[in-house]
Design an enzyme around this catalytic site. Structure first.
Site, PDB file in Angstrom:
ATOM      1  N   HIS A  88      37.962  38.332  38.584  1.00  0.00           N
ATOM      2  CA  HIS A  88      38.456  37.477  39.661  1.00  0.00           C
ATOM      3  C   HIS A  88      39.453  38.242  40.525  1.00  0.00           C
ATOM      4  O   HIS A  88      40.046  39.239  40.102  1.00  0.00           O
ATOM      5  CB  HIS A  88      39.111  36.218  39.085  1.00  0.00           C
ATOM      6  CG  HIS A  88      40.253  36.515  38.155  1.00  0.00           C
ATOM      7  ND1 HIS A  88      41.500  36.919  38.599  1.00  0.00           N
ATOM      8  CD2 HIS A  88      40.332  36.498  36.807  1.00  0.00           C
ATOM      9  CE1 HIS A  88      42.294  37.128  37.570  1.00  0.00           C
ATOM     10  NE2 HIS A  88      41.611  36.882  36.463  1.00  0.00           N
ATOM     11  N   ASP A 145      39.564  40.295  33.217  1.00  0.00           N
ATOM     12  CA  ASP A 145      39.822  41.652  32.729  1.00  0.00           C
ATOM     13  C   ASP A 145      39.366  41.807  31.280  1.00  0.00           C
ATOM     14  O   ASP A 145      38.882  42.866  30.881  1.00  0.00           O
ATOM     15  CB  ASP A 145      41.298  42.022  32.882  1.00  0.00           C
ATOM     16  CG  ASP A 145      42.250  41.009  32.250  1.00  0.00           C
ATOM     17  OD1 ASP A 145      41.779  39.978  31.726  1.00  0.00           O
ATOM     18  OD2 ASP A 145      43.478  41.249  32.281  1.00  0.00           O
TER      19      ASP A 145
END
EC number: 3.1.3.-
Length: 480
Positions: free
Chosen positions: A97, A379
């Site tokens: 994102h 992540d």
């Protein structure tokens, strides 16, 4: 007299050559090797070395700036590059994102004042920003898998909510989408003008920031798309492991890795001192401050150029931030050396890699469904993928990072297919575990698809050092 004139002429020429050499070095027109502690900069293996801009040594602020990924001029990109006789068959995109508001607040401090409404005349700007907002406002009837239909399609709070995507995050992925559109649609015609819903595969976790990031990239890729053709699937796990998430051995690797992180933190007296100073500033116990993960909030201040918080006891400062970032970099270095994380990554990434090669194999057989796949993730999704692929020198996934798998067909030998792996626009195919020795064994310019298939089906389990030959056995082996 003649000798004296010749001598003066030679002296003048030598001075002119010296001036030109220094000028060329100053403007980086000829390479200059730098060394620190007797080690040449060329000896540092980096996936994307940039001698003009990268500092000669580890710089925590430079690394933090890369992590922010502030939108600027168009970046260099090698997506879509292949010999002329190769045809692009399918593309599989994994993204983190975009820039978000912190997930944690530093106790007893004021939250950073970041506006999460989308405003066209505010930086960072993108030409499609207004059109994106307009198009999202028409998507209230979009058909998404539950619970995604409860999420807002774009950020819209004057003061960001915790974890909310910012305007920077939207712009980052509008840029990503437009870049991929220019390469994959305009140049390679991956999708026809009348593309259908079954040619896309879209999946996201249940966070608004991942859904909105996916929509921003998709809008840059397919401007003004037909909402009836868009269907995002919901993925409950950040590992995108679907129905294969139960893996006890993977969890044991993670516990050992977390123990390693804890022991490294205990050894870092400078880090403990920085936490102690910050705890006194905000007047709470050091343990409570550490549990609040202050670097998450500090990164928001840093990326948005907002001053670090202050109290009557003083201010959290840049030196505190540098100490924490330096420790993070050291932690990544030790993580690569100890290889406990690798075991976690191989088992964590296997389900999604297995799904990806299955989709690639169907495309190689001539199937036209799901030839563009987009996974909007975190992540903690991309990091295991990078490690599992053997990309040990890759930087930690920045905001709006992208990892792309391309499938190509050799027009001269239509039965042969090849893959390319790209990370943030850099071709890292020949840095991967399954293709780093390809040039030594084969004259072919591209990495064969079967290399990736063999890696996922067999070599990932071999790398674990066990006798397991499938995912279930590797996850449940005893005596680990």
């Amino acid at each position: 007299m003649l000798f004296r004139n010749r001598f003066l002429l030679l002296l003048a020429l030598a001075a002119l050559l010296a001036f030109l050499s220094l000028s060329l070095q100053f403007f980086h027109l000829i390479p200059v090797s730098t060394a620190k502690n007797g080690v040449s900069s060329k000896s540092r293996k980096r996936i994307m070395p940039d001698p003009v801009t990268e500092p000669p040594g580890m710089d925590p602020l430079y690394e933090a700036l890369l992590y922010c990924n502030i939108p600027s001029v168009a970046e260099r990109s090698l997506e879509g590059h292949a010999p002329h006789h190769f045809k692009l068959v399918s593309v599989h995109v994994f993204i983190r994102h975009g820039d978000r508001y912190p997930l944690y607040v530093i106790p007893k401090t004021k939250r950073p004042e970041i506006d999460c409404t989308l405003v066209a005349n505010r930086k960072p700007y993108h030409p499609k920003l207004e059109a994106f907002v307009s198009h999202m406002s028409k998507g209230s009837g979009a058909s998404f898998e539950s619970p995604l239909h409860f999420l807002p399609l774009y950020p819209n709070h004057p003061l960001c909510e915790m974890g909310e995507l910012t305007q920077t995050g939207v712009v980052q992925h509008l840029q990503n989408g437009q870049l991929l559109r220019d390469i994959y649609l305009k140049k390679h015609k991956l999708l026809p003008n009348d593309w259908s819903a079954d040619q896309l595969y879209l999946e996201t976790t249940g966070k608004s920031r991942t859904l909105q990031s996916g929509l921003a990239l998709l809008y840059g890729f397919l401007p003004d798309f037909d909402w009836k053709k868009i269907y995002f699937r919901h993925q409950p796990s950040a590992l995108f492991c679907s129905g294969n998430c139960y893996c006890p051995v993977r969890n044991q690797y993670l516990e050992k890795e977390q123990r390693r992180q804890y022991l490294l933190r205990l050894k870092n007296s400078q880090l403990e001192r920085a936490y102690g100073e910050m705890a006194k500033i905000v007047d709470i116990p050091t343990k409570q401050l550490r549990a609040a993960n202050p670097v998450d909030s500090m990164l928001c201040h840093f990326c948005h150029n907002v001053s670090f918080p202050c109290t009557r006891n003083g201010c959290i400062g840049m030196e505190h931030f540098k100490v924490i970032k330096t420790h993070q970099i050291e932690d990544e270095r030790e993580r690569r050396e100890k290889k406990l994380y690798l075991g976690y990554a191989l088992l964590g990434a296997h389900p999604i890699l297995n799904q990806t090669i299955s989709r690639m194999q169907r495309a190689a057989e001539g199937r036209k469904e799901e030839i563009f796949a987009l996974y909007s993730a975190h992540d903690v999704t991309l990091s295991p993928l990078l490690s599992a692929l053997g990309l040990t020198e890759a930087r930690f996934p920045r905001f709006a990072a992208r990892l792309i798998f391309e499938l190509w067909q050799d027009r001269e030998k239509p039965s042969e297919h090849s893959v390319r792996i790209l990370y943030n626009g850099v071709d890292v195919t020949f840095h991967t575990s399954f293709c780093q020795d390809h040039h030594k064994r084969s004259p072919k310019p591209m990495c064969p698809l079967e290399n990736l298939v063999r890696f996922v089906k067999r070599d990932m389990f071999v790398a674990l050092g066990s006798s397991s030959t499938n995912y279930y056995d590797a996850c449940h082996r005893e005596g680990f």
